[in-house]
Design a protein around this motif. Structure first.
Motif, PDB file in Angstrom:
ATOM      1  N   TYR A   1       0.842  -1.188   0.000  1.00 25.85           N
ATOM      2  CA  TYR A   1       0.000   0.000   0.000  1.00 25.85           C
ATOM      3  C   TYR A   1       0.882   1.245   0.000  1.00 25.85           C
ATOM      4  O   TYR A   1       2.014   1.218   0.501  1.00 25.85           O
ATOM      5  N   ASN A   2       0.342   2.349  -0.529  1.00 23.63           N
ATOM      6  CA  ASN A   2       1.079   3.603  -0.513  1.00 23.63           C
ATOM      7  C   ASN A   2       0.631   4.444   0.687  1.00 23.63           C
ATOM      8  O   ASN A   2      -0.254   4.046   1.451  1.00 23.63           O
ATOM      9  N   ARG A   3       1.261   5.602   0.826  1.00 25.23           N
ATOM     10  CA  ARG A   3       0.972   6.439   1.986  1.00 25.23           C
ATOM     11  C   ARG A   3      -0.481   6.926   1.988  1.00 25.23           C
ATOM     12  O   ARG A   3      -1.098   7.069   3.028  1.00 25.23           O
TER      13      ARG A   3
ATOM     14  N   THR B   1      -1.810  -2.932   8.906  1.00 22.43           N
ATOM     15  CA  THR B   1      -1.686  -2.306   7.588  1.00 22.43           C
ATOM     16  C   THR B   1      -0.223  -1.959   7.372  1.00 22.43           C
ATOM     17  O   THR B   1       0.423  -1.373   8.239  1.00 22.43           O
ATOM     18  N   LEU B   2       0.288  -2.309   6.197  1.00 20.60           N
ATOM     19  CA  LEU B   2       1.684  -2.098   5.844  1.00 20.60           C
ATOM     20  C   LEU B   2       1.749  -1.230   4.597  1.00 20.60           C
ATOM     21  O   LEU B   2       1.032  -1.476   3.630  1.00 20.60           O
ATOM     22  N   ALA B   3       2.615  -0.218   4.620  1.00 12.90           N
ATOM     23  CA  ALA B   3       2.774   0.668   3.464  1.00 12.90           C
ATOM     24  C   ALA B   3       4.241   1.024   3.274  1.00 12.90           C
ATOM     25  O   ALA B   3       5.011   1.064   4.229  1.00 12.90           O
ATOM     26  N   HIS B   4       4.600   1.261   2.023  1.00  7.00           N
ATOM     27  CA  HIS B   4       5.933   1.777   1.701  1.00  7.00           C
ATOM     28  C   HIS B   4       5.852   3.291   1.825  1.00  7.00           C
ATOM     29  O   HIS B   4       5.058   3.930   1.154  1.00  7.00           O
ATOM     30  N   PHE B   5       6.648   3.855   2.706  1.00  5.76           N
ATOM     31  CA  PHE B   5       6.616   5.293   2.972  1.00  5.76           C
ATOM     32  C   PHE B   5       7.453   6.033   1.937  1.00  5.76           C
ATOM     33  O   PHE B   5       6.976   6.891   1.228  1.00  5.76           O
ATOM     34  N   SER B   6       8.722   5.673   1.848  1.00  2.76           N
ATOM     35  CA  SER B   6       9.632   6.238   0.845  1.00  2.76           C
ATOM     36  C   SER B   6      10.995   5.587   1.031  1.00  2.76           C
ATOM     37  O   SER B   6      11.343   5.185   2.130  1.00  2.76           O
TER      38      SER B   6
END
Length: 168
Positions: free
Chosen positions: A19-21, A85-90
């Motif tokens: 997921y994205n930010r 929930t897991l997301a790639h921040f940057s």
């Protein structure tokens, strides 16, 4: 879409397919609102950052970076609960949202497990990439007026952790 066209997935980070930010923020907003209705509802926001030992981020070739990011995503997915929930921040930063915690101590156990798993070397071809994992944690939504403030608090905690690591 033809089989040759890259697919675009809304709310997904193209580098990791996590997921994205933007999606993360929507989930955090829901958790924040839920905590207002149910004071016993406990959740935490965690920012994890990986820094590789003896390597600058610029020195890691893009194709190797993609393989390592994919492996990080896999390790995180396998070590989170289905409700997280897991997301790639940057870059080398990842966000996790942990809902339905029984106590604030639960997040420490989860973070220790994630740090241990992400600190294992990443084997890419003949090379091992060894990383150091730092994290920032924000809990207790009642301290914040808006959900964004929880991400800011986690970023601030991460910054403090990185400052302490540099001293050693």
């Amino acid at each position: 879409y033809s089989d040759l066209e890259p697919r675009v997935f809304p709310f997904r980070d193209p580098a990791t397919l996590l997921y994205n930010r933007e999606f993360f923020q929507s989930r955090l907003d829901l958790a924040f609102e839920r905590s207002k209705r149910r004071p016993e509802f406990t959740f935490a926001v965690v920012i994890l950052q990986i820094q590789f030992i003896n390597r600058s981020e610029e020195a890691i070739q893009p194709e190797i970076e993609s393989m390592i990011l994919a492996e990080i995503a896999t390790r995180l997915k396998h070590n989170l609960r289905p409700t997280d929930t897991l997301a790639h921040f940057s870059g080398w930063k990842f966000l996790t949202l942990h809902e339905e915690l029984r106590t604030n101590d639960d997040i420490e156990v989860i973070v220790e497990r994630l740090q241990r798993e992400l600190s294992r070397p990443y084997q890419v071809g003949p090379e091992d990439f060894k990383g150091v994992v730092s994290c920032g944690i924000a809990v207790d939504a009642w301290r914040y007026k808006q959900s964004d403030e929880m991400i800011d608090a986690a970023k601030e905690a991460l910054s403090k952790a990185l400052t302490v690591q540099k001293r050693f």
